[in-house]
Design a protein around this motif. Structure first.
Motif, PDB file in Angstrom:
ATOM      1  N   MET A   1     -32.406 -74.629 -75.575  1.00  0.00           N
ATOM      2  CA  MET A   1     -32.187 -74.903 -74.154  1.00  0.00           C
ATOM      3  C   MET A   1     -31.868 -76.362 -73.871  1.00  0.00           C
ATOM      4  SD  MET A   1     -32.212 -72.059 -72.682  1.00  0.00           S
ATOM      5  CE  MET A   1     -32.124 -72.540 -70.951  1.00  0.00           C
ATOM      6  N   PHE A   2     -31.941 -77.207 -74.901  1.00  0.00           N
ATOM      7  CA  PHE A   2     -31.832 -78.641 -74.664  1.00  0.00           C
ATOM      8  C   PHE A   2     -30.559 -79.066 -73.912  1.00  0.00           C
ATOM      9  CE2 PHE A   2     -31.485 -83.189 -75.978  1.00  0.00           C
ATOM     10  CZ  PHE A   2     -32.624 -83.626 -75.303  1.00  0.00           C
ATOM     11  N   PRO A   3     -29.361 -78.531 -74.258  1.00  0.00           N
ATOM     12  CA  PRO A   3     -28.172 -78.919 -73.492  1.00  0.00           C
ATOM     13  C   PRO A   3     -28.339 -78.616 -71.995  1.00  0.00           C
ATOM     14  CG  PRO A   3     -27.526 -77.773 -75.486  1.00  0.00           C
ATOM     15  CD  PRO A   3     -29.022 -77.613 -75.370  1.00  0.00           C
ATOM     16  N   ALA A   4     -28.959 -77.480 -71.694  1.00  0.00           N
ATOM     17  CA  ALA A   4     -29.178 -77.125 -70.290  1.00  0.00           C
ATOM     18  C   ALA A   4     -30.185 -78.082 -69.640  1.00  0.00           C
ATOM     19  CB  ALA A   4     -29.678 -75.678 -70.189  1.00  0.00           C
ATOM     20  N   TYR A   5     -31.215 -78.476 -70.386  1.00  0.00           N
ATOM     21  CA  TYR A   5     -32.197 -79.426 -69.842  1.00  0.00           C
ATOM     22  C   TYR A   5     -31.541 -80.769 -69.525  1.00  0.00           C
ATOM     23  CZ  TYR A   5     -35.991 -76.304 -71.399  1.00  0.00           C
ATOM     24  OH  TYR A   5     -36.830 -75.245 -71.578  1.00  0.00           O
ATOM     25  N   VAL A   6     -30.626 -81.188 -70.400  1.00  0.00           N
ATOM     26  CA  VAL A   6     -29.962 -82.487 -70.229  1.00  0.00           C
ATOM     27  C   VAL A   6     -29.152 -82.538 -68.925  1.00  0.00           C
ATOM     28  CG1 VAL A   6     -28.061 -83.894 -71.158  1.00  0.00           C
ATOM     29  CG2 VAL A   6     -29.859 -83.063 -72.687  1.00  0.00           C
ATOM     30  N   THR A   7     -28.491 -81.431 -68.596  1.00  0.00           N
ATOM     31  CA  THR A   7     -27.575 -81.445 -67.443  1.00  0.00           C
ATOM     32  C   THR A   7     -28.253 -81.940 -66.165  1.00  0.00           C
ATOM     33  OG1 THR A   7     -28.063 -79.139 -66.874  1.00  0.00           O
ATOM     34  CG2 THR A   7     -26.189 -79.519 -68.330  1.00  0.00           C
ATOM     35  N   GLY A   8     -29.443 -81.401 -65.883  1.00  0.00           N
ATOM     36  CA  GLY A   8     -30.116 -81.754 -64.632  1.00  0.00           C
ATOM     37  C   GLY A   8     -30.518 -83.217 -64.583  1.00  0.00           C
ATOM     38  N   SER A   9     -31.037 -83.728 -65.696  1.00  0.00           N
ATOM     39  CA  SER A   9     -31.474 -85.126 -65.736  1.00  0.00           C
ATOM     40  C   SER A   9     -30.293 -86.066 -65.541  1.00  0.00           C
ATOM     41  CB  SER A   9     -32.144 -85.456 -67.072  1.00  0.00           C
ATOM     42  OG  SER A   9     -33.030 -84.437 -67.415  1.00  0.00           O
ATOM     43  N   ILE A  10     -29.165 -85.739 -66.207  1.00  0.00           N
ATOM     44  CA  ILE A  10     -27.982 -86.606 -66.077  1.00  0.00           C
ATOM     45  C   ILE A  10     -27.396 -86.489 -64.662  1.00  0.00           C
ATOM     46  CG2 ILE A  10     -25.640 -87.054 -66.949  1.00  0.00           C
ATOM     47  CD1 ILE A  10     -27.897 -87.995 -68.819  1.00  0.00           C
ATOM     48  N   ALA A  11     -27.427 -85.286 -64.099  1.00  0.00           N
ATOM     49  CA  ALA A  11     -26.922 -85.114 -62.726  1.00  0.00           C
ATOM     50  C   ALA A  11     -27.697 -86.005 -61.757  1.00  0.00           C
ATOM     51  CB  ALA A  11     -27.009 -83.653 -62.301  1.00  0.00           C
ATOM     52  N   VAL A  12     -29.000 -86.109 -61.955  1.00  0.00           N
ATOM     53  CA  VAL A  12     -29.811 -86.978 -61.095  1.00  0.00           C
ATOM     54  C   VAL A  12     -29.374 -88.436 -61.268  1.00  0.00           C
ATOM     55  CG1 VAL A  12     -32.144 -87.823 -60.626  1.00  0.00           C
ATOM     56  CG2 VAL A  12     -31.800 -85.414 -61.146  1.00  0.00           C
ATOM     57  N   LEU A  13     -29.102 -88.821 -62.520  1.00  0.00           N
ATOM     58  CA  LEU A  13     -28.751 -90.219 -62.814  1.00  0.00           C
ATOM     59  C   LEU A  13     -27.356 -90.592 -62.309  1.00  0.00           C
ATOM     60  CD1 LEU A  13     -30.168 -90.674 -66.445  1.00  0.00           C
ATOM     61  CD2 LEU A  13     -31.180 -91.455 -64.289  1.00  0.00           C
ATOM     62  N   VAL A  14     -26.371 -89.697 -62.499  1.00  0.00           N
ATOM     63  CA  VAL A  14     -24.991 -90.054 -62.150  1.00  0.00           C
ATOM     64  C   VAL A  14     -24.528 -89.453 -60.824  1.00  0.00           C
ATOM     65  CG1 VAL A  14     -24.408 -90.213 -64.612  1.00  0.00           C
ATOM     66  CG2 VAL A  14     -23.824 -88.141 -63.345  1.00  0.00           C
ATOM     67  N   GLY A  15     -25.389 -88.601 -60.207  1.00  0.00           N
ATOM     68  CA  GLY A  15     -24.986 -87.929 -58.972  1.00  0.00           C
ATOM     69  C   GLY A  15     -24.795 -88.905 -57.820  1.00  0.00           C
ATOM     70  N   GLY A  16     -24.078 -88.423 -56.817  1.00  0.00           N
ATOM     71  CA  GLY A  16     -23.804 -89.238 -55.639  1.00  0.00           C
ATOM     72  C   GLY A  16     -22.342 -89.131 -55.284  1.00  0.00           C
ATOM     73  N   GLY A  17     -21.976 -89.665 -54.144  1.00  0.00           N
ATOM     74  CA  GLY A  17     -20.578 -89.592 -53.716  1.00  0.00           C
ATOM     75  C   GLY A  17     -20.260 -88.276 -53.041  1.00  0.00           C
ATOM     76  N   LYS A  18     -19.030 -87.804 -53.268  1.00  0.00           N
ATOM     77  CA  LYS A  18     -18.542 -86.642 -52.529  1.00  0.00           C
ATOM     78  C   LYS A  18     -19.346 -85.381 -52.828  1.00  0.00           C
ATOM     79  CE  LYS A  18     -13.823 -86.933 -51.415  1.00  0.00           C
ATOM     80  NZ  LYS A  18     -14.161 -87.549 -50.157  1.00  0.00           N
ATOM     81  N   PRO A  19     -19.907 -84.747 -51.780  1.00  0.00           N
ATOM     82  CA  PRO A  19     -20.604 -83.478 -52.028  1.00  0.00           C
ATOM     83  C   PRO A  19     -19.622 -82.352 -52.341  1.00  0.00           C
ATOM     84  CG  PRO A  19     -20.711 -84.062 -49.693  1.00  0.00           C
ATOM     85  CD  PRO A  19     -19.998 -85.184 -50.378  1.00  0.00           C
ATOM     86  N   ILE A  20     -20.061 -81.385 -53.148  1.00  0.00           N
ATOM     87  CA  ILE A  20     -19.197 -80.282 -53.575  1.00  0.00           C
ATOM     88  C   ILE A  20     -18.712 -79.466 -52.377  1.00  0.00           C
ATOM     89  CG2 ILE A  20     -19.160 -78.136 -54.931  1.00  0.00           C
ATOM     90  CD1 ILE A  20     -21.121 -79.555 -56.875  1.00  0.00           C
ATOM     91  N   ASP A  21     -19.571 -79.325 -51.369  1.00  0.00           N
ATOM     92  CA  ASP A  21     -19.156 -78.560 -50.177  1.00  0.00           C
ATOM     93  C   ASP A  21     -18.360 -79.419 -49.179  1.00  0.00           C
ATOM     94  OD1 ASP A  21     -21.029 -80.133 -48.900  1.00  0.00           O
ATOM     95  OD2 ASP A  21     -22.440 -78.504 -48.489  1.00  0.00           O
ATOM     96  N   PHE A  22     -18.048 -80.670 -49.571  1.00  0.00           N
ATOM     97  CA  PHE A  22     -17.293 -81.608 -48.717  1.00  0.00           C
ATOM     98  C   PHE A  22     -17.911 -81.738 -47.320  1.00  0.00           C
ATOM     99  CE2 PHE A  22     -14.003 -80.154 -51.777  1.00  0.00           C
ATOM    100  CZ  PHE A  22     -13.717 -81.384 -52.360  1.00  0.00           C
ATOM    101  N   GLY A  23     -19.218 -81.538 -47.245  1.00  0.00           N
ATOM    102  CA  GLY A  23     -19.900 -81.688 -45.964  1.00  0.00           C
ATOM    103  C   GLY A  23     -19.754 -80.492 -45.034  1.00  0.00           C
TER     104      GLY A  23
END
Ligand code: CTP
Ligand code: MG
Length: 194
Positions: A23-45
């Protein structure tokens, strides 16, 4: 594995480690999303017809892309390691190019599960970042990853995930989730420790 191995302490330890590894690749995704997330939301508001946001500001393109790519990179490195160690206890994601399908399902599936969770939370009128019931925040990415694996890598899934691995993931993940979110909160990356 024989029954006697499965029920020994070593057997339980092996299953826990293998479950974490798979499951490690799946675990990594969330942590990195928190670190690099921001900017344009997927639903464009944009708002849904219920007047609330479709996904909310917590789901951004940067988080989705960064998390998915990070999961794919980590999973590919794990696969190179597993194939070179070449021990049946160290599970691989596949011995041919097909490993990419598995790693993609684990990574994108996890991020997709997280998006679906946010969609459901908004429909339940739960604000961005607020807790949701039924371990939804903890198991969203597990459900997403497994959903994609069942669709696109069925044989690999059932060859590697025994009943005991599935049980281990379901128990281990909420604990790990809690642990990493407390760290994220202390680092100031998350507003709440969940
Ligand atoms: N994140 C992101 N893009 C994603 C997923 C996550 O930018 N696709 C970032 C956001 O900064 C988000 C944080 O990671 O706030 C934590 O993710 P999560 O806990 O899933 O989102 P919440 O903010 O709690 O929002 P929700 O209530 O929708 O779950
Ligand atoms: Mg959250």
């Amino acid at each position: 594995m024989t029954l006697s191995v499965e029920f020994s302490a070593i057997g339980v330890g092996i299953v826990l480690l293998q479950a974490f590894w798979l499951m490690f690749p799946a675990y990594v995704t969330g942590s990195i999303a928190v670190l690099v997330g921001g900017g344009k939301p997927i639903d464009f508001g944009k708002k849904h017809r219920d007047g609330r946001r479709i996904l909310g500001d917590g789901k951004t393109w940067a988080g989705l892309a960064g998390g998915t790519i990070a999961g794919i990179i980590v999973g590919s490195i794990q696969n190179i390691a597993a194939l070179s160690i070449n021990d049946k206890l160290v599970l691989s994601f596949g011995e041919t190019w097909y490993f990419f399908v598995v790693v993609f399902c684990l990574s994108f599936g996890a991020m997709f599960g997280d998006l679906v969770k946010s969609f459901i939370k908004r429909r339940m009128n739960i604000k961005r970042g607020k807790k949701s019931p039924f371990l939804m925040d903890q198991l969203d990415f597990v459900v997403g990853a497994w959903f994609f694996l069942l669709l696109f890598a069925t044989t690999w899934f059932f060859t590697n995930f025994t009943f005991w691995h599935i049980l281990a993931v379901l128990i281990l993940t909420p604990l790990l989730h809690r642990f990493t979110n407390v760290i994220g909160y202390k680092l100031g990356k998350k507003e709440v420790p969940w």
